[in-house]
Write an enzyme that holds these catalytic residues in place. Structure first.
Site, PDB file in Angstrom:
ATOM      1  N   HIS A  18      -2.721   2.672   9.727  1.00  0.00           N
ATOM      2  CA  HIS A  18      -3.176   1.818   8.622  1.00  0.00           C
ATOM      3  C   HIS A  18      -4.696   1.729   8.681  1.00  0.00           C
ATOM      4  CE1 HIS A  18       0.901   0.296   7.761  1.00  0.00           C
ATOM      5  NE2 HIS A  18       1.075   0.459   9.066  1.00  0.00           N
ATOM      6  N   LEU A  19      -5.340   2.160   7.606  1.00  0.00           N
ATOM      7  CA  LEU A  19      -6.809   2.105   7.554  1.00  0.00           C
ATOM      8  C   LEU A  19      -7.324   1.014   6.635  1.00  0.00           C
ATOM      9  CD1 LEU A  19      -7.590   5.939   7.365  1.00  0.00           C
ATOM     10  CD2 LEU A  19      -8.067   4.419   9.296  1.00  0.00           C
ATOM     11  N   LYS A 102       6.529   7.064   1.891  1.00  0.00           N
ATOM     12  CA  LYS A 102       6.903   6.002   2.831  1.00  0.00           C
ATOM     13  C   LYS A 102       7.859   5.001   2.180  1.00  0.00           C
ATOM     14  CE  LYS A 102       6.638   3.346   6.503  1.00  0.00           C
ATOM     15  NZ  LYS A 102       5.499   2.644   7.095  1.00  0.00           N
ATOM     16  N   HIS A 139      10.241   2.727   7.353  1.00  0.00           N
ATOM     17  CA  HIS A 139      10.162   1.480   8.124  1.00  0.00           C
ATOM     18  C   HIS A 139      11.610   1.012   8.262  1.00  0.00           C
ATOM     19  CE1 HIS A 139       8.179  -2.343   9.491  1.00  0.00           C
ATOM     20  NE2 HIS A 139       9.449  -2.697   9.362  1.00  0.00           N
ATOM     21  N   HIS A 177       7.745   4.093  14.141  1.00  0.00           N
ATOM     22  CA  HIS A 177       7.564   3.056  15.174  1.00  0.00           C
ATOM     23  C   HIS A 177       8.895   2.518  15.703  1.00  0.00           C
ATOM     24  CE1 HIS A 177       8.019   0.696  11.552  1.00  0.00           C
ATOM     25  NE2 HIS A 177       6.781   0.851  11.173  1.00  0.00           N
TER      26      HIS A 177
END
Ligand code: DOR
Ligand code: ZN
Length: 349
Positions: A18-19, A102, A139, A177
Site C-alpha cells: 500500500h503506497l 484485487k 483479501h 497475507h
C-alpha cells in the site's frame, strides 16, 4: 554485535504493498524503492482504482514520486467492485503495467466499502479473468458479524474460496497475507497458478505481542495477528522453498494519530525495514539460503516478470531503528520503531 555475515539476493519483489496517494507518496515510494525493485501496488485508494485509466494515472504519480537514483517498477492492480465491467478486464489484459485485480469483501478492511458484497455479483467478471488468465488477489476474510475476528480467514476459505475454486479452477489466485495454519494447508493442496503472500509481521509476531502487557496499536492489522501455532505454520511455509509462497509486506501506512487513537486503523508500516524483518524471520529458522527464492524469484515466476539482475545486500549487525518518521504534516511510526534490529540493508553503491 557486529558480524561479517552478509547475504546478497536479487532485488526483491514486494507482492503486496500500500503506497496511498498524493503527498504520502514522497515518503512511501522512497521507502519501498530502497528495498524493492518491483511492487504489486494495492488499489484501495479513496476513491478506489477501478478503471485501467485510473491505474495508469496512479502509476505515473508513483513514478513521479520515486527518487531519481532508484529504479522501481510499480505493478498495478484494479479494485474489483460490483461496477467492474468485462471490458475493464479486457483492457487490463491489454495493458502491460496492470497485473491483477484485487477482491476486497465489502467492509473487510481499510477502504473496502466499495468492494464486493457477494461473490455471485462479480461472477461474469471472474469468468472473463479465468478465460484470460488475469490473477485475482484476494483479501480472504468473511465479514459476517457473527464470525469471530480470529476465525474470519478460515471461514472465508470454507465458505467462499473452496466454492470459487470449484467453479473456476483456471482462475489464477493469490491468497493475500495469509495468517493461519488452515490457509497454509489449503494453499499446499492447490494445483495450478495458485499462491499466497506472507507478511513479515505475521512471520515474526503473534497476538500476544499485540495484547499482553498493554494494547499496541502498531501491531494491529487485518487479518489480525493469530496465536503462535499459526505463526509457526506460516514460518514453515515461507522457508519451505515451495514456490506457492512468496513475500508480500502488506506495508500499510497510517499517520501516527490515526494509529494511536480510540479506534486505531489497521495496518503495519513495515516498508522501511521490510527486508531486515524477513531476514530475521528466515535466520530464526536457519533458512537464510531460501530467502532469495521467497523474496525475489517465486513472485517473478508467478507474475511472469524477469528476476531482477541487480542485487541487494543484508548484513548481520545490530542497529536501532528510528522512533518515528516524517509523514504528511506529522509523523508515522514504522513497525518496530525504536527497537533493535539484527539485520541491516546496505545502501546500494
Ligand atoms: O491491515 C491492513 N491494512 N490490512 C488491509 O487489508 C488493508 C491495509 C490498509 O490499507 O491500511
Ligand atoms: Zn493489504
Amino acid at each position: 554485535m557486529t558480524s561479517s555475515l552478509r547475504i546478497s539476493i536479487p532485488r526483491p519483489i514486494d507482492a503486496h504493498l500500500h503506497l496511498r496517494d498524493g503527498r504520502s507518496l514522497s515518503s512511501t515510494v522512497a521507502a519501498s524503492a530502497r528495498q524493492f525493485g518491483r511492487a504489486v501496488v494495492m488499489p484501495n485508494l479513496l476513491p478506489p482504482v477501478v478503471r485501467c485509466s485510473e491505474a495508469l494515472a496512479y502509476r505515473d504519480r508513483i513514478l513521479a514520486a520515486c527518487p531519481p537514483d532508484l529504479s522501481f517498477q510499480p505493478m498495478m492492480t484494479l479494485y474489483l467492485s460490483e461496477n467492474t465491467r468485462i471490458e475493464d478486464i479486457d483492457q487490463a489484459c491489454a495493458e502491460p503495467d496492470i497485473y491483477a485485480v484485487k477482491l476486497y469483501p465489502a467492509g473487510a478492511t481499510t477502504h473496502s466499502e466499495a468492494g464486493v458484497g457477494h461473490i455471485d455479483r462479480v461472477m461474469p467478471v471472474l469468468e472473463r479473468m479465468a478465460e484470460r488468465g488475469l490473477p485475482l488477489l484476494i483479501h480472504g476474510e468473511v465479514t459476517d458479524p457473527d464470525i469471530d475476528i480470529f476465525d474470519r480467514e478460515a471461514v472465508f476459505i470454507e465458505r467462499t474460496l473452496i466454492p470459487l475454486r470449484r467453479r473456476l479452477p483456471e482462475l489464477p489466485i493469490v491468497l493475500e497475507h495469509i495468517t493461519t495454519r488452515e490457509a497454509v494447508d489449503y494453499v499446499q493442496a492447490q494445483n495450478g497458478r495458485f499462491a499466497a503472500t506472507l507478511t513479515a509481521h505475521h512471520l515474526l509476531h503473534d497476538r500476544n505481542d499485540m495484547l499482553v502487557g498493554g494494547m499496541r496499536p502498531h501491531f494491529f492489522c487485518l487479518p489480525i495477528l493469530k496465536r503462535r501455532e499459526h505463526r509457526q505454520a506460516l514460518l514453515a511455509a515461507a522457508t519451505s522453498g515451495d514456490p506457492r509462497f512468496f513475500l508480500g509486506t502488506d506495508s500499510a501506512p497510517h499517520a501516527q494519530h490515526a494509529k494511536e487513537s480510540a479506534c486505531a486503523c489497521a495496518g503495519c508500516y513495515t516498508a522501511p525495514v521490510a527486508l531486515e524483518l524477513y531476514a530475521e524471520a528466515f535466520a530464526s529458522c536457519a533458512a537464510l539460503d531460501r530467502l532469495a527464492d521467497f523474496a525475489s524469484r517465486h513472485a517473478a515466476h508467478f507474475y511472469g516478470v524477469p528476476v531482477d539482475t541487480q542485487e541487494i545486500t543484508l548484513s548481520a549487525q545490530t542497529w536501532t531503528q528510528a522512533e518515528r518518521l516524517p509523514y504528511l504534516d506529522g509523523h508515522i511510526i514504522p513497525f518496530r520503531a525504536g527497537s533493535e534490529l539484527q539485520w541491516r540493508l546496505e545502501d546500494a553503491v
